[in-house]
Design a protein around this motif. Structure first.
Motif, PDB file in Angstrom:
ATOM      1  N   HIS A 108       0.831  -1.121  -0.094  1.00  0.00           N
ATOM      2  CA  HIS A 108      -0.072   0.067  -0.144  1.00  0.00           C
ATOM      3  C   HIS A 108       0.850   1.176  -0.129  1.00  0.00           C
ATOM      4  O   HIS A 108       1.948   1.134   0.783  1.00  0.00           O
ATOM      5  CB  HIS A 108      -0.790   0.030   1.254  1.00  0.00           C
ATOM      6  N   PHE A 123      -5.740  -0.941  13.826  1.00  0.00           N
ATOM      7  CA  PHE A 123      -4.652  -0.712  12.556  1.00  0.00           C
ATOM      8  C   PHE A 123      -5.283   0.310  11.611  1.00  0.00           C
ATOM      9  O   PHE A 123      -4.641   1.077  11.145  1.00  0.00           O
ATOM     10  CB  PHE A 123      -4.403  -2.234  11.913  1.00  0.00           C
ATOM     11  N   THR A 152      -5.314   4.759  -2.793  1.00  0.00           N
ATOM     12  CA  THR A 152      -6.641   4.979  -2.271  1.00  0.00           C
ATOM     13  C   THR A 152      -7.089   6.403  -2.818  1.00  0.00           C
ATOM     14  O   THR A 152      -7.189   7.277  -1.673  1.00  0.00           O
ATOM     15  CB  THR A 152      -7.162   4.416  -0.914  1.00  0.00           C
ATOM     16  N   ASP A 193      -7.700   1.188  -5.236  1.00  0.00           N
ATOM     17  CA  ASP A 193      -8.776   0.541  -4.126  1.00  0.00           C
ATOM     18  C   ASP A 193      -9.733   1.361  -3.402  1.00  0.00           C
ATOM     19  O   ASP A 193      -9.562   2.570  -3.043  1.00  0.00           O
ATOM     20  CB  ASP A 193      -7.848  -0.555  -3.204  1.00  0.00           C
ATOM     21  N   PRO A 228     -11.589   2.075  -0.159  1.00  0.00           N
ATOM     22  CA  PRO A 228     -11.673   1.947   1.313  1.00  0.00           C
ATOM     23  C   PRO A 228     -13.020   1.549   1.675  1.00  0.00           C
ATOM     24  O   PRO A 228     -13.800   2.073   2.036  1.00  0.00           O
ATOM     25  CB  PRO A 228     -11.373   3.372   1.898  1.00  0.00           C
ATOM     26  N   GLU A 284     -14.366   0.851   4.461  1.00  0.00           N
ATOM     27  CA  GLU A 284     -14.955   1.274   5.607  1.00  0.00           C
ATOM     28  C   GLU A 284     -15.871   2.462   5.117  1.00  0.00           C
ATOM     29  O   GLU A 284     -16.581   2.831   5.822  1.00  0.00           O
ATOM     30  CB  GLU A 284     -14.032   1.640   6.616  1.00  0.00           C
ATOM     31  N   GLY A 318      -9.686  -2.202   3.485  1.00  0.00           N
ATOM     32  CA  GLY A 318     -10.119  -1.788   4.541  1.00  0.00           C
ATOM     33  C   GLY A 318     -10.726  -2.970   5.460  1.00  0.00           C
ATOM     34  O   GLY A 318     -10.469  -4.116   4.859  1.00  0.00           O
ATOM     35  N   HIS A 334      -9.078  -7.273  -1.553  1.00  0.00           N
ATOM     36  CA  HIS A 334      -8.795  -8.171  -0.370  1.00  0.00           C
ATOM     37  C   HIS A 334      -9.820  -9.086   0.062  1.00  0.00           C
ATOM     38  O   HIS A 334     -11.314  -8.638  -0.093  1.00  0.00           O
ATOM     39  CB  HIS A 334      -8.660  -7.027   0.753  1.00  0.00           C
ATOM     40  N   GLU A 363      -8.928 -12.065   4.897  1.00  0.00           N
ATOM     41  CA  GLU A 363      -7.951 -11.614   5.721  1.00  0.00           C
ATOM     42  C   GLU A 363      -8.404 -11.733   7.112  1.00  0.00           C
ATOM     43  O   GLU A 363      -7.646 -12.215   7.990  1.00  0.00           O
ATOM     44  CB  GLU A 363      -7.426 -10.202   5.429  1.00  0.00           C
ATOM     45  N   HIS A 410      -4.492 -11.220   0.489  1.00  0.00           N
ATOM     46  CA  HIS A 410      -4.602 -12.343   1.627  1.00  0.00           C
ATOM     47  C   HIS A 410      -4.939 -13.477   1.321  1.00  0.00           C
ATOM     48  O   HIS A 410      -4.321 -14.584   0.890  1.00  0.00           O
ATOM     49  CB  HIS A 410      -5.120 -11.734   2.957  1.00  0.00           C
ATOM     50  N   ASP A 442       2.787  -5.550   2.213  1.00  0.00           N
ATOM     51  CA  ASP A 442       1.519  -4.965   2.684  1.00  0.00           C
ATOM     52  C   ASP A 442       1.588  -3.490   3.139  1.00  0.00           C
ATOM     53  O   ASP A 442       1.464  -2.422   2.475  1.00  0.00           O
ATOM     54  CB  ASP A 442       0.915  -5.720   3.613  1.00  0.00           C
ATOM     55  N   ASP A 443       1.999  -3.107   4.396  1.00  0.00           N
ATOM     56  CA  ASP A 443       2.451  -1.901   4.840  1.00  0.00           C
ATOM     57  C   ASP A 443       3.772  -1.984   5.385  1.00  0.00           C
ATOM     58  O   ASP A 443       3.625  -1.946   6.904  1.00  0.00           O
ATOM     59  CB  ASP A 443       1.330  -1.436   6.019  1.00  0.00           C
TER      60      ASP A 443
HETATM   61  O1  NOS Z   1      -4.012  -4.954   5.220  1.00  0.00           O
HETATM   62  C1  NOS Z   1      -4.844  -4.408   4.893  1.00  0.00           C
HETATM   63  N1  NOS Z   1      -6.107  -4.835   4.891  1.00  0.00           N
HETATM   64  C2  NOS Z   1      -6.950  -3.977   4.714  1.00  0.00           C
HETATM   65  N2  NOS Z   1      -6.714  -2.760   4.003  1.00  0.00           N
HETATM   66  C3  NOS Z   1      -5.519  -2.190   4.187  1.00  0.00           C
HETATM   67  C4  NOS Z   1      -4.517  -2.986   4.617  1.00  0.00           C
HETATM   68  N3  NOS Z   1      -3.352  -2.154   4.625  1.00  0.00           N
HETATM   69  C5  NOS Z   1      -3.717  -1.090   4.099  1.00  0.00           C
HETATM   70  N4  NOS Z   1      -4.944  -0.921   3.988  1.00  0.00           N
HETATM   71  C6  NOS Z   1      -5.766   0.170   3.517  1.00  0.00           C
HETATM   72  O2  NOS Z   1      -6.519   0.875   4.495  1.00  0.00           O
HETATM   73  C7  NOS Z   1      -7.322   1.583   3.640  1.00  0.00           C
HETATM   74  C8  NOS Z   1      -8.736   1.860   4.731  1.00  0.00           C
HETATM   75  O3  NOS Z   1      -8.852   3.269   4.083  1.00  0.00           O
HETATM   76  C9  NOS Z   1      -7.856   0.697   2.622  1.00  0.00           C
HETATM   77  O4  NOS Z   1      -8.416   1.217   1.649  1.00  0.00           O
HETATM   78  C10 NOS Z   1      -6.413  -0.156   2.116  1.00  0.00           C
HETATM   79  O5  NOS Z   1      -5.818   0.401   1.135  1.00  0.00           O
END
Ligand code: NOS
Length: 341
Positions: A19, A61, A102, A140, A142, A144, A172, A199, A202, A223, A280-281
């Motif tokens: 990301h 997170f 995003t 992508d 989000p 949420e 998200g 996703h 996960e 995932h 991932d991050d």
């Molecule tokens: O591991 C992950 N799973 C899901 N979302 C993730 C992950 N890492 C980063 N994001 C990011 O979190 C944003 C929330 O607005 C998602 O859009 C996604 O890009």
């Protein structure tokens, strides 16, 4: 014969699940936090930032993730982040990366869609010139932020259509965010030639992965680790060669998996499911892509040939032209031979 970490560090790789904001290094976060002095809960001090990136659960997170998104206030911030993320990927011998961005989250915070896309495109071209890395975008949703975010993400993808855009995703939380509602948006994105990479599986069970496949036309799954709970799904993924973008340390740090030793990666591989290894991050999870390859090597008991095969598996899962895949695979093979001397 070089030791495995040294071998991994020099191995040409591709990354498919990483990301944009989630890759902001402590140095970049500190620089962005300093630009917006005092108006952010994100610490500028790298030590404090490491503590800040300790998550109680997945919801926490996402909360922390969004506080870093808040640091990105204008197109210059977007450019800086993108160029620095490319530098870090190239330092790890990544030749090609599909970076998840995003746009909704940034446009929602006041950065015009056109300025956002111009910034990532300019940084992408500069990164190719500066570091020799090819970046492509996954836009992508989000999850949420629900259907309004889906609508705007699709609009931005289709109206701006940056040259580097190749895929459409959904990130998200999964809990409380069922996949089927996003079908109309994925249908339109796929009709426009974008690849589907949501996703799923996960933080929720195999049914979310089935939904992503059946309702969103997923060609890869972000995932997808809960597939191990459903033998029919494992067989489906293996037979149809549908790759999972596995991010081992992420799953532990977001509490999706209790520990690396309990990570389902070995079962996925044993079931014949194609997997790629991803970070991932990375700074948020205190890892790097190279570290993730070392984790996979440990969990799968791989020697250098096995690690090189993992890199080739990621190339096979990439949305790359066959000639490009062959070029990177030739680099991997040549490196493997040279490292064996
Ligand atoms: O591991 C992950 N799973 C899901 N979302 C993730 C992950 N890492 C980063 N994001 C990011 O979190 C944003 C929330 O607005 C998602 O859009 C996604 O890009």
């Amino acid at each position: 014969m070089t030791d495995l970490p040294t071998f991994i560090a020099g191995l040409p790789k591709v990354e498919l699940h990483v990301h944009h904001v989630g890759s902001a290094s402590p140095r970049i976060v500190a620089e962005l936090a300093a630009r917006h002095e005092g108006r952010s809960p994100v610490p500028a001090d790298p030590e404090a930032l490491a503590d800040y990136f300790a998550f109680r659960d997945f919801a926490h997170f996402i909360e922390v993730y969004l506080s870093v998104v808040d640091l990105i206030r204008d197109a210059d911030d977007v450019w800086l982040l993108t160029h620095e993320v490319a530098r870090e990927l190239a330092r790890q011998q990544v030749r090609y990366a599909e970076l998840t961005v995003t746009p909704y989250s940034h446009v929602h915070r006041g950065i015009p869609a056109e300025a956002f896309c111009e910034a990532i495109e300019d940084a992408r071209k500069r990164a190719e010139a500066d570091f020799g890395i090819a970046l492509r975008w996954c836009f992508d949703i989000p999850g949420e932020a629900g259907l309004p975010a889906a609508e705007q993400t699709l609009r931005i993808a289709l109206d701006q259509r940056p040259d580097g855009l190749i895929s459409f995703g959904l990130g998200g939380p999964e809990i409380g965010v069922p996949r089927p509602q996003f079908k109309p948006y994925f249908d339109q994105a796929r009709a426009a030639g974008l690849r589907s990479v949501p996703h799923a599986g996960e933080t929720t069970g195999p049914e979310t992965i089935w939904d992503a496949l059946r309702e969103l036309g997923a060609e890869r799954i972000g995932h997808g680790i809960s597939a191990v709970l459903d033998p029919a799904l494992l067989a489906h993924l293996a037979e149809r060669r549908i790759p999972l973008e596995v991010c081992p340390t992420s799953n532990v740090r977001t509490r999706a998996v209790a520990s690396l030793d309990e990570h389902p990666l070995p079962q996925l591989v044993a079931a014949g499911v194609p997997v790629s290894i991803n970070s991932d991050d990375p700074p948020m999870f205190g890892t790097t892509l190279n570290d993730e390859y070392a984790v996979a090597a440990r969990l799968l008991r791989l020697d250098p040939d096995g690690v090189a095969a993992l890199a080739r598996d990621a190339v096979a899962a990439a949305f790359l032209a066959p000639a490009e895949q062959a070029r990177i695979n030739a680099e991997i093979d040549a490196y493997r031979v040279s490292a064996a001397r």
